[in-house]
Motif scaffolding. Structure first.
Motif, PDB file in Angstrom:
ATOM      1  N   THR A  24       0.833  -1.205   0.000  1.00 43.43           N
ATOM      2  CA  THR A  24       0.000   0.000   0.000  1.00 43.43           C
ATOM      3  C   THR A  24       0.867   1.254   0.000  1.00 43.43           C
ATOM      4  OG1 THR A  24      -1.777  -1.168   1.141  1.00 43.43           O
ATOM      5  CG2 THR A  24      -1.830   1.234   1.239  1.00 43.43           C
ATOM      6  N   ALA A  40      -1.158  -3.351  -7.775  1.00 42.92           N
ATOM      7  CA  ALA A  40      -2.558  -3.705  -7.536  1.00 42.92           C
ATOM      8  C   ALA A  40      -2.760  -5.220  -7.595  1.00 42.92           C
ATOM      9  CB  ALA A  40      -3.463  -3.004  -8.538  1.00 42.92           C
ATOM     10  N   THR A  41      -2.076  -5.853  -8.541  1.00 40.92           N
ATOM     11  CA  THR A  41      -2.159  -7.312  -8.656  1.00 40.92           C
ATOM     12  C   THR A  41      -1.565  -7.972  -7.423  1.00 40.92           C
ATOM     13  OG1 THR A  41      -2.047  -7.209 -11.064  1.00 40.92           O
ATOM     14  CG2 THR A  41      -1.442  -9.295 -10.040  1.00 40.92           C
ATOM     15  N   SER A  44      -3.866  -7.539  -4.464  1.00 44.52           N
ATOM     16  CA  SER A  44      -5.009  -8.447  -4.578  1.00 44.52           C
ATOM     17  C   SER A  44      -4.622  -9.863  -4.164  1.00 44.52           C
ATOM     18  CB  SER A  44      -5.538  -8.422  -6.007  1.00 44.52           C
ATOM     19  OG  SER A  44      -6.609  -9.316  -6.156  1.00 44.52           O
ATOM     20  N   GLU A  45      -3.469 -10.314  -4.607  1.00 48.21           N
ATOM     21  CA  GLU A  45      -2.989 -11.650  -4.245  1.00 48.21           C
ATOM     22  C   GLU A  45      -2.769 -11.769  -2.743  1.00 48.21           C
ATOM     23  OE1 GLU A  45       0.508 -11.919  -6.649  1.00 48.21           O
ATOM     24  OE2 GLU A  45      -0.607 -12.472  -8.456  1.00 48.21           O
ATOM     25  N   GLN A  47      -4.157  -9.953  -0.394  1.00 49.08           N
ATOM     26  CA  GLN A  47      -5.440  -9.875   0.299  1.00 49.08           C
ATOM     27  C   GLN A  47      -6.166 -11.215   0.243  1.00 49.08           C
ATOM     28  OE1 GLN A  47      -6.686  -7.161   2.185  1.00 49.08           O
ATOM     29  NE2 GLN A  47      -7.945  -8.867   2.877  1.00 49.08           N
ATOM     30  N   ALA A  48      -6.109 -11.871  -0.902  1.00 50.42           N
ATOM     31  CA  ALA A  48      -6.732 -13.190  -1.027  1.00 50.42           C
ATOM     32  C   ALA A  48      -6.058 -14.179  -0.083  1.00 50.42           C
ATOM     33  CB  ALA A  48      -6.644 -13.683  -2.466  1.00 50.42           C
TER      34      ALA A  48
END
Length: 61
Positions: A24, A40-41, A44-45, A47-48
């Motif tokens: 971030t 961003a990718t 996302s990874e 966070q998943a």
């Protein structure tokens, strides 16, 4: 689940949270569509992964 497995899971959760915080910060400082998309990718990874770990931890009670 043995206590050391819980500790391992908690450590992995802490690492994922730290990775998200770092990504971030990088995203806030980044400029350029390619860099932003890559971050961003990765965010996302992470966070998943964090969501998956938290579900596992919640299942332990």
């Amino acid at each position: 689940m043995p206590e050391n497995d819980r500790e391992d899971l908690d450590n992995r959760i802490a690492i994922a949270r730290n990775n998200i915080a770092n990504l971030t910060e990088q995203a806030a400082a980044a400029s350029g569509a390619g860099i932003e998309e890559s971050l961003a990718t990765r965010l996302s990874e992470q966070q998943a992964r964090l969501d998956e770990l938290l579900q596992k931890r919640q299942a332990l009670g």
